[in-house]
Write an enzyme that holds these catalytic residues in place. Structure first.
Site, mmCIF file in Angstrom:
data_model
loop_
_atom_site.group_PDB
_atom_site.id
_atom_site.type_symbol
_atom_site.label_atom_id
_atom_site.label_comp_id
_atom_site.label_asym_id
_atom_site.label_seq_id
_atom_site.Cartn_x
_atom_site.Cartn_y
_atom_site.Cartn_z
ATOM 1 C CG ASP A 1 -4.475 37.420 33.337
ATOM 2 O OD1 ASP A 1 -4.447 37.775 34.525
ATOM 3 O OD2 ASP A 1 -3.504 36.845 32.775
ATOM 4 C CB ILE A 2 -1.168 38.731 29.217
ATOM 5 C CG1 ILE A 2 -0.526 38.841 27.857
ATOM 6 C CG2 ILE A 2 -0.248 38.097 30.232
ATOM 7 C CD1 ILE A 2 0.658 39.794 27.809
ATOM 8 C CG HIS B 1 -7.061 37.438 39.170
ATOM 9 N ND1 HIS B 1 -6.235 37.057 38.133
ATOM 10 C CD2 HIS B 1 -6.240 37.850 40.177
ATOM 11 C CE1 HIS B 1 -4.960 37.229 38.498
ATOM 12 N NE2 HIS B 1 -4.942 37.704 39.729
ATOM 13 C CG HIS C 1 -4.464 42.561 40.159
ATOM 14 N ND1 HIS C 1 -3.281 42.871 40.772
ATOM 15 C CD2 HIS C 1 -4.445 41.225 39.963
ATOM 16 C CE1 HIS C 1 -2.565 41.774 40.940
ATOM 17 N NE2 HIS C 1 -3.246 40.752 40.465
ATOM 18 C CG ASN D 1 -3.945 35.640 43.588
ATOM 19 O OD1 ASN D 1 -4.667 34.845 44.187
ATOM 20 N ND2 ASN D 1 -3.692 35.530 42.297
ATOM 21 N N GLY E 1 0.464 33.946 45.342
ATOM 22 C CA GLY E 1 0.517 34.061 43.879
ATOM 23 C C GLY E 1 0.480 35.474 43.352
ATOM 24 C CD GLN E 2 -0.326 41.336 45.326
ATOM 25 O OE1 GLN E 2 -0.331 41.057 46.525
ATOM 26 N NE2 GLN E 2 -0.609 42.540 44.873
HETATM 27 P P1 5GP Z 1 -1.344 38.198 40.241
HETATM 28 O O1 5GP Z 1 -0.455 37.015 39.953
HETATM 29 O O2 5GP Z 1 -0.518 39.373 40.757
HETATM 30 O O3 5GP Z 1 -2.544 37.901 41.117
HETATM 31 O O4 5GP Z 1 -1.982 38.634 38.852
HETATM 32 C C1 5GP Z 1 -1.259 39.288 37.862
HETATM 33 C C2 5GP Z 1 -1.897 38.892 36.554
HETATM 34 O O5 5GP Z 1 -1.441 39.796 35.570
HETATM 35 C C3 5GP Z 1 -1.520 37.493 36.083
HETATM 36 O O6 5GP Z 1 -2.707 36.705 35.953
HETATM 37 C C4 5GP Z 1 -0.830 37.721 34.736
HETATM 38 O O7 5GP Z 1 -1.172 36.757 33.763
HETATM 39 C C5 5GP Z 1 -1.324 39.104 34.358
HETATM 40 N N1 5GP Z 1 -0.382 39.856 33.547
HETATM 41 C C6 5GP Z 1 0.965 39.939 33.707
HETATM 42 N N2 5GP Z 1 1.508 40.753 32.782
HETATM 43 C C7 5GP Z 1 0.462 41.202 32.030
HETATM 44 C C8 5GP Z 1 0.388 42.085 30.903
HETATM 45 O O8 5GP Z 1 1.386 42.659 30.422
HETATM 46 N N3 5GP Z 1 -0.838 42.282 30.372
HETATM 47 C C9 5GP Z 1 -1.965 41.698 30.876
HETATM 48 N N4 5GP Z 1 -3.129 41.961 30.264
HETATM 49 N N5 5GP Z 1 -1.936 40.867 31.940
HETATM 50 C C10 5GP Z 1 -0.730 40.621 32.506
#
Ligand code: 5GP
Ligand code: ZN
Length: 117
Positions: free
Chosen positions: A35-36, A105, A103, A90, A96-97
Site C-alpha cells: 500500500d502506498i 488489505h 482488494h 472495505n 472507507g473504500q
Molecule cells: P480502500 O480505501 O479502497 O479500502 O483502499 C485503497 C488503498 O489503496 C488505500 O489504502 C490507498 O493507500 C491505496 N492506494 C491508493 N493509490 C495507490 C497507488 O497508486 N499505489 C498503491 N500501491 N496503493 C494505493
C-alpha cells in the site's frame, strides 16, 4: 462488463503495468503489492487481476478467484512473518473504500485493536 479491465480504474492500471507498484507476489489470478500509504508495518493489498467493484461481487461472480485472494493474503502474511494479521475488505465509501476494484488489505507487524474503528 464485469470482469473486464476498466479504463478509469487505478488497480486495473497496476495489473496492466501502466502504474508502478511494489509487487510482492503474483499468481495467474492475483497480484499483491505494498500500500502506498501504509497503516501498519505490513500493509499489503491483494487484488484479483479481474475487475469487480468489491469483495462480495467478486465472490458472487468468481468464487474461485475470491478464494485465491484469501489464500494469497495468508501467503503474504507468512512471507512477512506476521503470525497475527488482519484481512480487511472495505466496502462502500462510508466504510472507507476509495478504489472500487476488489482488494484485501493485509495488515500486520503491530498490535491490532479489536473492535476496529
Ligand atoms: P480502500 O480505501 O479502497 O479500502 O483502499 C485503497 C488503498 O489503496 C488505500 O489504502 C490507498 O493507500 C491505496 N492506494 C491508493 N493509490 C495507490 C497507488 O497508486 N499505489 C498503491 N500501491 N496503493 C494505493
Ligand atoms: Zn479495476
Amino acid at each position: 462488463m464485469a470482469g473486464e479491465p476498466q479504463a478509469d480504474c487505478l488497480f486495473c492500471k497496476i495489473v496492466a503495468g501502466e502504474v508502478p507498484a511494489t509487487v510482492v507476489r503474483e499468481t495467474e489470478t492475483t497480484l499483491a503489492f505494498r500500500d502506498i500509504n501504509p497503516q501498519a508495518p505490513t500493509h499489503i493489498l491483494v487484488i484479483p487481476k479481474v475487475h469487480h467493484p468489491d469483495a462480495a461481487s467478486l465472490a458472487a461472480a468468481e468464487p474461485k478467484i475470491a478464494a485465491d485472494v484469501l489464500r494469497e493474503a495468508g501467503e503474504v502474511a507468512a512471507e512477512e512473518k506476521s503470525e497475527s494479521y488482519r484481512i480487511v475488505f472495505n466496502t462502500g465509501s462510508g466504510a472507507g473504500q476509495t478504489v472500487f476494484h476488489a482488494h484485501a488489505h493485509v495488515l500486520g507487524g503491530r498490535g491490532l485493536q479489536w473492535p476496529p474503528g
